[in-house]
Design an enzyme around this catalytic site. Structure first.
Site, short mmCIF file in Angstrom:
data_model
loop_
_atom_site.label_atom_id
_atom_site.label_comp_id
_atom_site.label_asym_id
_atom_site.label_seq_id
_atom_site.Cartn_x
_atom_site.Cartn_y
_atom_site.Cartn_z
N THR A 84 29.51 -47.19 48.14
CA THR A 84 29.38 -47.52 49.56
C THR A 84 27.92 -47.71 49.97
O THR A 84 27.62 -48.56 50.80
CB THR A 84 30.05 -46.45 50.44
OG1 THR A 84 29.47 -45.18 50.16
CG2 THR A 84 31.53 -46.38 50.16
N THR A 85 27.03 -46.91 49.38
CA THR A 85 25.61 -47.08 49.70
C THR A 85 25.12 -48.43 49.16
O THR A 85 24.43 -49.18 49.84
CB THR A 85 24.78 -45.94 49.08
OG1 THR A 85 25.39 -44.70 49.42
CG2 THR A 85 23.35 -45.95 49.56
N ASP A 136 34.73 -39.81 45.09
CA ASP A 136 33.96 -40.88 44.44
C ASP A 136 34.32 -40.93 42.95
O ASP A 136 34.61 -42.00 42.41
CB ASP A 136 32.45 -40.63 44.57
CG ASP A 136 31.93 -40.91 45.97
OD1 ASP A 136 32.72 -41.39 46.81
OD2 ASP A 136 30.75 -40.64 46.24
P1 ADP Z 1 26.89 -45.39 46.00
O1 ADP Z 1 27.37 -44.88 47.32
O2 ADP Z 1 26.50 -46.83 46.07
O3 ADP Z 1 27.82 -45.09 44.87
P2 ADP Z 1 25.18 -43.38 44.83
O4 ADP Z 1 24.25 -42.53 45.62
O5 ADP Z 1 26.41 -42.77 44.29
O6 ADP Z 1 25.53 -44.63 45.73
O7 ADP Z 1 24.34 -44.04 43.67
C1 ADP Z 1 24.89 -44.94 42.76
C2 ADP Z 1 23.81 -45.49 41.88
O8 ADP Z 1 23.18 -44.46 41.14
C3 ADP Z 1 24.39 -46.47 40.88
O9 ADP Z 1 23.59 -47.62 40.83
C4 ADP Z 1 24.32 -45.68 39.56
O10 ADP Z 1 24.19 -46.51 38.43
C5 ADP Z 1 23.10 -44.85 39.78
N1 ADP Z 1 23.05 -43.66 38.91
C6 ADP Z 1 23.95 -42.68 38.78
N2 ADP Z 1 23.53 -41.75 37.86
C7 ADP Z 1 22.34 -42.17 37.41
C8 ADP Z 1 21.38 -41.66 36.48
N3 ADP Z 1 21.58 -40.54 35.82
N4 ADP Z 1 20.24 -42.36 36.28
C9 ADP Z 1 20.02 -43.51 36.96
N5 ADP Z 1 20.87 -44.03 37.86
C10 ADP Z 1 22.01 -43.39 38.09
MG MG Z 2 28.39 -43.27 44.18
#
Ligand code: ADP
Ligand code: MG
Length: 537
Positions: free
Chosen positions: A95-96, A385
């Site tokens: 969503t972000t 999520d």
């Molecule tokens: P959203 O609401 O869009 O899901 P998040 O705050 O959950 O937002 O962040 C998702 C992003 O974080 C994705 O682009 C995912 O690939 C990235 N991500 C998750 N874990 C890691 C990690 N360990 N290192 C780098 N990026 C990560």
């Molecule tokens: Mg997420």
């Protein structure tokens, strides 16, 4: 001919913004929304504390929750909030990302508008880029090969959320829950209930092979626990008439009244006897149960809940392999369900009924525990999520590398594609590519890394064909994110890119905003600029 009368086409209380002003205003609003959630992106993103007028507090990192709670009224900003909701309901995560992408696409479109490129050209370029992105996404995705991949998806979704410390355990709960309710395309997320319960700690969260319902026994004198439960689900009332349809009865003598009461009791007793004689020892009733019926049921040692929600009745049926019956004739063994125990448990003042140990249940419950309400709520959002992501991956069977790997690869391919175009759409495709790069850029920035260095290095790796290279924020390294277990479902990215480009192009096409101040929406501020955006132009 008589003199012409003026024609009024709009009432006076309608405010109007036109052309470039309308565009600027809408783009600004979308950008403000995207900027709000930007700092929460990724594992190192920060949380937001939302406080409403009554002083209620929510601490969250979840894009859709933040925007939903903010009571945004700018019409274009609302459209961004809406796509985060679609993202949430379609895939449960990302969503972000979707809000940020939409904001960035519009911000970049503004640069092109400033260069006097017509909005329809930008729209055309963005549409082309979105189409191409979908194609490229398919090409760079991988099939889900084993459980380990699914576990990594859940872990990636929960990294950086309130539940981070327990993501290993929570991921296992998610995987077992999904495993239990089906496989492949048959998995239905509705069959997995998430039940919150304040108390103990997050690590005490558990998977219940059954259902927990927010109900206590209808009557104090009923047993609190039934072992080897034989369960019957009924959707008709165990009372003579529902209070809503109460009819008037006229009685003129005390004898008449007495005999009336006796006959009512007799009918209720007959009804209840049928339930008791059927051999069932647990009754879940979607409607009411009369006090008299409760008394007889309790006396026979039967546990009964009344006014159980329809959705819970359906989950109970799936969990206990029973049928919901609609008349007393249905009280036969083959319609009953089984559970090892049915128990009313009171914790912190709230009583709930646990139906546990079902044989091969097709509906299960994840019981979320946590020391405070805030912890339980944020853990629930993280689990949602993770659950949404794993279900999406199980159903679609395809995944991609996270940590910005996908976005960088798409951007690189789009740039190459843009060079094959001859018109001015070329510039729009390039801006689209740049918008995608804002995701890894924000991941780096939120982790306190230098975004320019990170982007440069990532681009180099992708130029040399390292498709899965992204930013691993566990060790701040640029590496194969797939191998590092940073994995996301293909569907999350697909949905985010298509929704973001749809809303961006829709907003770009608007050149006239009419706001009637007579409406109750509160979006009254002059020129469609509600107070929270005023003065930001
Ligand atoms: P959203 O609401 O869009 O899901 P998040 O705050 O959950 O937002 O962040 C998702 C992003 O974080 C994705 O682009 C995912 O690939 C990235 N991500 C998750 N874990 C890691 C990690 N360990 N290192 C780098 N990026 C990560
Ligand atoms: Mg997420």
């Amino acid at each position: 001919m008589t003199e012409k009368q003026p024609i009024y086409i709009m009432p006076e209380n309608v405010s109007r913004t036109l052309g470039r002003d309308a565009q600027r205003n809408n783009i600004l609003a979308a950008k403000v929304v995207a900027d709000i959630v930007k700092t929460t992106l990724g594992p190192k993103g920060m949380d937001k504390m939302l406080v409403d007028s009554a002083g209620n507090i929510i601490v969250t990192n979840d894009g859709v929750t933040i925007l939903d709670e903010m009571e945004i009224d700018h019409p274009a900003a609302k459209m961004i909030v809406d796509i985060t909701k679609t993202q949430e309901s379609e895939v449960g995560d990302g969503t972000t990302t979707v809000a940020m992408l939409a904001g960035k696409l519009l911000e970049n479109a503004e640069k092109l508008l400033d260069k006097r490129i017509h909005p329809t050209v930008i729209v055309k370029g963005y549409k082309l880029a979105a189409e191409k992105s979908k194609e490229y996404l398919e090409e760079i995705s991988f099939p889900v090969e084993d459980k380990e991949v699914l576990k990594n998806i859940a872990m990636t979704a929960m990294t950086g959320k309130g539940a981070e410390g327990n993501r290993e355990k929570l991921s296992e709960l998610i995987i077992s829950a999904i495993d239990q309710v089906g496989s492949g395309k048959d998995v239905n997320i509705e069959d997995i209930k998430i039940q919150k319960l304040k108390g103990d700690s997050v690590e005490d969260s558990e998977l219940i092979r059954g259902v927990i319902i927010d109900k206590e026994a209808a009557n104090e004198t009923m047993p609190k626990k039934v072992e080897n439960a034989k369960i019957v689900l009924i959707d008709f009332p165990l009372e003579l008439k529902s209070p809503e349809t109460e009819t008037k009865i006229s009685v003129s003598t005390p004898e008449q009244l007495q005999s009336f009461i006796e006959s009512e009791e007799r009918i209720l007793k007959e009804m209840t006897d049928k339930v008791i004689n059927s051999g069932a020892n647990v009754v879940f009733c979607q409607k009411g149960i009369d006090d008299v019926a409760q008394y007889y049921l309790a006396k026979a040692g039967i546990f009964a809940c009344r006014r159980v929600a329809k959705s819970d009745m359906e989950k109970l049926a799936r969990a206990t392999s029973s049928k919901i019956i609609s008349n007393l004739e249905g009280l036969t063994e083959e319609n009953f369900g089984y559970a090892e125990t049915v128990e009313e448990i009171k914790k912190g003042g709230d009583a709930m009924t646990y139906v546990k140990g079902c044989r091969n249940p097709k509906a299960v419950t994840i019981l979320v525990r946590g020391s405070t309400e805030h912890v339980v709520d944020e853990t629930e959002r993280a689990i949602k999520d993770g659950l949404g992501d794993v279900v999406a991956a199980v159903k679609d069977g395809k995944v991609v590398a996270g940590g910005g790997a996908v976005e960088i690869e798409l951007a690189s391919r789009l740039r190459k594609f843009s060079r094959t175009l001859t018109g001015r759409e070329q510039l729009a495709v390039e801006e689209f590519a740049q918008a995608l790069e804002s995701i890894p850029e924000a991941l780096a920035e939120n982790a306190g890394m230098d975004p320019i260095n990170v982007l440069t290095e990532l681009k180099q790796k992708h130029e040399s064909g390292l498709v899965k290279y992204g930013l691993n924020l566990f060790n701040s390294g640029i590496e194969d994110c797939f191998a590092a277990g940073i994995i996301e479902p293909l569907k999350v990215k697909k949905q985010a890119i298509s929704s973001a480009s749809e809303v961006a192009t829709m907003i770009l096409r608007i050149d006239d905003v009419l706001i009637s101040s007579g409406s109750s929406s509160g979006a009254a501020g002059g020129g469609g600029m509600p107070s929270q955006f005023a003065g930001m132009d």
